[in-house]
Structure formats: C-alpha cells, structure tokens
Enzyme design. Structure first.
Site, PDB file in Angstrom:
ATOM      1  N   HIS A 197       0.826  -1.208   0.000  1.00 40.90           N
ATOM      2  CA  HIS A 197       0.000   0.000   0.000  1.00 40.90           C
ATOM      3  C   HIS A 197       0.860   1.258   0.000  1.00 40.90           C
ATOM      4  O   HIS A 197       0.445   2.310  -0.458  1.00 40.90           O
ATOM      5  CB  HIS A 197      -0.911   0.036   1.236  1.00 40.90           C
ATOM      6  N   HIS A 221       5.235   6.894   6.608  1.00 42.90           N
ATOM      7  CA  HIS A 221       5.007   6.292   5.289  1.00 42.90           C
ATOM      8  C   HIS A 221       4.602   7.389   4.314  1.00 42.90           C
ATOM      9  O   HIS A 221       4.409   8.543   4.716  1.00 42.90           O
ATOM     10  CB  HIS A 221       3.931   5.204   5.389  1.00 42.90           C
ATOM     11  N   HIS A 223       2.595   8.892   0.554  1.00 42.39           N
ATOM     12  CA  HIS A 223       1.525   8.845  -0.439  1.00 42.39           C
ATOM     13  C   HIS A 223       1.940   9.671  -1.653  1.00 42.39           C
ATOM     14  O   HIS A 223       2.425  10.799  -1.509  1.00 42.39           O
ATOM     15  CB  HIS A 223       0.229   9.423   0.135  1.00 42.39           C
ATOM     16  N   HIS A 240       3.259  10.717   6.222  1.00 41.95           N
ATOM     17  CA  HIS A 240       2.507  10.678   7.472  1.00 41.95           C
ATOM     18  C   HIS A 240       3.383  10.056   8.548  1.00 41.95           C
ATOM     19  O   HIS A 240       3.785   8.899   8.417  1.00 41.95           O
ATOM     20  CB  HIS A 240       1.229   9.837   7.314  1.00 41.95           C
ATOM     21  N   THR A 314      -6.414   7.369   6.882  1.00 42.37           N
ATOM     22  CA  THR A 314      -6.833   7.564   5.484  1.00 42.37           C
ATOM     23  C   THR A 314      -6.877   6.233   4.738  1.00 42.37           C
ATOM     24  O   THR A 314      -7.055   6.208   3.526  1.00 42.37           O
ATOM     25  CB  THR A 314      -5.891   8.534   4.741  1.00 42.37           C
ATOM     26  N   THR A 315      -6.677   5.128   5.469  1.00 42.00           N
ATOM     27  CA  THR A 315      -6.755   3.791   4.880  1.00 42.00           C
ATOM     28  C   THR A 315      -7.702   2.949   5.730  1.00 42.00           C
ATOM     29  O   THR A 315      -7.921   3.260   6.904  1.00 42.00           O
ATOM     30  CB  THR A 315      -5.365   3.124   4.874  1.00 42.00           C
TER      31      THR A 315
HETATM   32 ZN   LIG Z   1      -0.923   7.742   5.351  1.00 43.84          ZN
END
Ligand SMILES: [Zn+2]
Length: 371
Positions: A197, A221, A223, A240, A314-315
């Site tokens: 992801h 992590h 995005h 994040h 957000t996941t």
């Molecule tokens: Zn994130």
C-alpha cells in the site's frame, strides 16, 4: 463515421455480453465457501460502472434498463439465462431500490455466504471474494472500501474522515499562540518495507505531544501524490508520521508533511534512507529491511506553522478520533528523488485517498508569526 460507430458498439456489446454471460454463470454457481477472484470482480465492477451513468455509486431501475437497451446481448442473456440463474430476482430488487455494487454482486450470487457478516446481514464483499485486500483503483478502491468489509464502514458513514482539503482563509487561529502540539524528534533506528500500500519506515526515535498527551512515533510512510490538498492543490508527495500512545485504548496522532519539488535548497531528510528504498512488496513486517544508518527526524519542525483538526486513518478501517496535524510549509524533494520514489512504489504509486468532507469540523491554524 456512423459506420465506424456502429461497428464499435457491436463489438463492445459482444464483448460485454460475453463477459456478462461468463460472470453470471460464475456467480450463479457460487455456493458454500466459493469465492470470486480478482479478475471476475474487476469485470463485474466495469459492468457496474458502465450501468451507473450518473456515477452516484448505485444502479437504479432506469440505469439498469438503459444498460440493457444499449447492450442487446446482455438483454437477451438477462431475460433468459441471467434471470434463471438467480434465486432472488434482481429485476424485482431493482424496481424498488438502488443497488450498490455489493448488493448487485450479492443479488447475482444468491447461494454465496454473503449474509454471514454483521447483524444487519451485510457481510461485505470480503465474504464473496477470495482476496478482499483494499486498494486505490477499481472494485477495491476508496469508493468501495466500506463495501469490502463491515469493519470499514466509517469509510462511508464517518463524519471526521481524512484527508481533507485545507482552505487557509477559513481556518481559525489557535487560541494558544504556541498551539497545542510540539515535537520531540531525534535520531532512531529504522526498518523499511513496501507493504503493498505504501513504503513505510518503522521508526522509534521521538514523540509528538498534542493537547498534553504524548504520542510515541511508530512509523512514517508516503503517499503519491499527496492526500491532503491546500486550496484544492495536490502536492507530489506526502509523508505521514504515525504516533501512538502506549497502553489501551491506543490513541493515534498523525503529522502530515507535504513535499514540493525543489532544486534550489538542500534536501536533508529523504536522502538519509533513499539508497535503501525497497524494490519489491514485502509479505509481512518480518520482511522489512533494517536501515544501515539511523534516521534523524529533527529537521522536521512545527516552527513554520501547522494546521490541526480531528481526523481519521486515510486507509481502511478509516478509524476516527485521530489528532491530525499538517505542516504549513512543504519540505523539498529533488525531481530525481521523486522519480526514484515513484519507481520504488511500482504498482503502489498513486496511493492517495480523495479528500473527504469536513462536516463542520474546524481546522485551527497555528502560525509561527504569532509567537
Ligand atoms: Zn498515510
């Protein structure tokens, strides 16, 4: 022109009709523990999107009939084999309700164990498909996260979802001039992995204090492109930093850092681990690679101002009650670094959830210039 158009329609209809036939046959035979595979789900989702002309995420009677009228092969199939293969008539269902993607699949697969989920009888797509992993596109993309599993229902029903678009002119200055957050980042060891992801660095080397509570950094992590937008504008990269409280119930604080491509400033943060970006997706956390050098996060600071709001993961499962902070000033990323990063993400690239409504939430703004 007209000839080309009708030829196109005919071949499109033939392929859709064939797909529909194969899919209906497959769904109709489902029973017991049988599950749908990724390819079948992708085909059904394409058909669903084709039916959903107004893109509201449901198919109503007129949309379904329009689909049949423009796909004669599908109509023939529907009125014969298609209808016969179902114990619950989708035609009846469609007459008085709007069907979501999940309901459409469930209607076609009457014997599948899709009512084994929660008390409401909605098991979610996870009971129907062999790999219910969430993703960022297609049937398992953000618009369908809540349909994948009852555990993800906040993705659809939550009122404090993230990411959000930040309109600085509507943000409220924080009553405390120094704000209610502070960072205590230092140097700490890390491991890195691509978990399918995102690229994630598990890191222990500091903490964030929000509203008097100390949250320990657990991982950061990325995005691409950014999830948070400022005045509707997306940045090429967002990090994040996820912090958690020790003990139960665990609380979570996220610090979001936007990146913008620059060549005129020295980049000091990302280059610490960019030579160890993972080249493949890891199967579990044990596959994380140990970083050869400790990572220093002390260059990340709240001094340039930040935004604060209540938010969510957000996941999936899109858990709410998170303390969200977004740095007002983006950090630099070199164009070559961005390219390297996108390559390392591979299929995971474009791993951002669209922005979610504020639903009356206030975003407070802590400006360095107030101090
Ligand atoms: Zn994130």
């Amino acid at each position: 022109m007209g000839c080309t158009q009708s030829k196109h329609d005919a071949s499109e209809d033939a392929s859709n009709g064939t797909m529909l036939q194969a899919v209906l046959g497959h769904l109709g035979q489902l029973d017991g523990d049988a599950k749908l595979d990724h390819t079948t789900m992708s085909i059904v989702y394409d058909i669903f999107k084709d039916m959903d002309k107004d893109s509201d995420g449901t198919v109503d009677k007129s949309e379904f009939e329009k689909f049949l009228s423009t796909h004669p092969a599908a109509k023939t199939l529907w009125e014969g084999e298609g209808k016969a293969s179902m114990s619950r008539s989708l035609k009846d269902a469609i007459a008085d309700e709007r069907l979501s993607f999940y309901e459409l699949v469930a209607a076609f697969a009457p014997e599948a164990p899709h009512h084994a989920g929660d008390a409401s009888g909605i098991g979610g797509l996870e009971s129907l498909i062999s790999d219910a992993a969430w993703g960022y596109r297609g049937y398992n993309g953000p618009e369908n996260w809540a349909l994948l599993s009852p555990k993800n229902k906040l993705a659809a029903t939550g009122k404090e979802q993230c990411p959000v678009d930040i309109l600085p002119s509507t943000c409220v200055p924080c009553p405390a001039v120094d704000g209610d957050a502070s960072l205590a980042y230092g140097v700490g060891p890390g491991t890195i992995l691509n978990n399918g992801h995102t690229i994630q660095v598990n890191w222990k080397g500091g903490s964030m204090s929000v509203g008097g509570t100390t949250f320990e950094a657990a991982q950061f992590h990325f995005h691409t492109a950014s999830e948070t937008t400022i005045r509707g504008m997306q940045y090429p990269l967002e990090m994040h930093v996820v912090h958690v409280t020790p003990g139960e119930p665990m609380r979570i604080a996220v610090l979001a850092v936007l990146f913008e491509t620059r060549t005129d400033v020295e980049e000091v943060f990302l280059s610490q681990f960019f030579d160890q970006l993972p080249s493949h997706v890891a199967h579990d956390q044990d596959d994380a690679e140990t970083l050869t050098r400790p990572v220093d996060l002390s260059s990340i600071s709240l001094d340039g101002g930040y935004y604060r709001l209540r938010g969510s993961l957000t996941t999936p499962p899109c858990t709410e009650g998170l303390e969200w902070s977004v740095l007002a000033s983006p950090l630099p990323i070199l164009p070559a670094q961005l390219e390297t990063f996108r390559k390392a993400l591979g299929k995971t690239v474009r791993n951002f959830r669209p922005t979610q409504p504020l639903n009356g939430r206030t975003i407070t703004w802590v400006c360095a210039c107030q101090a």
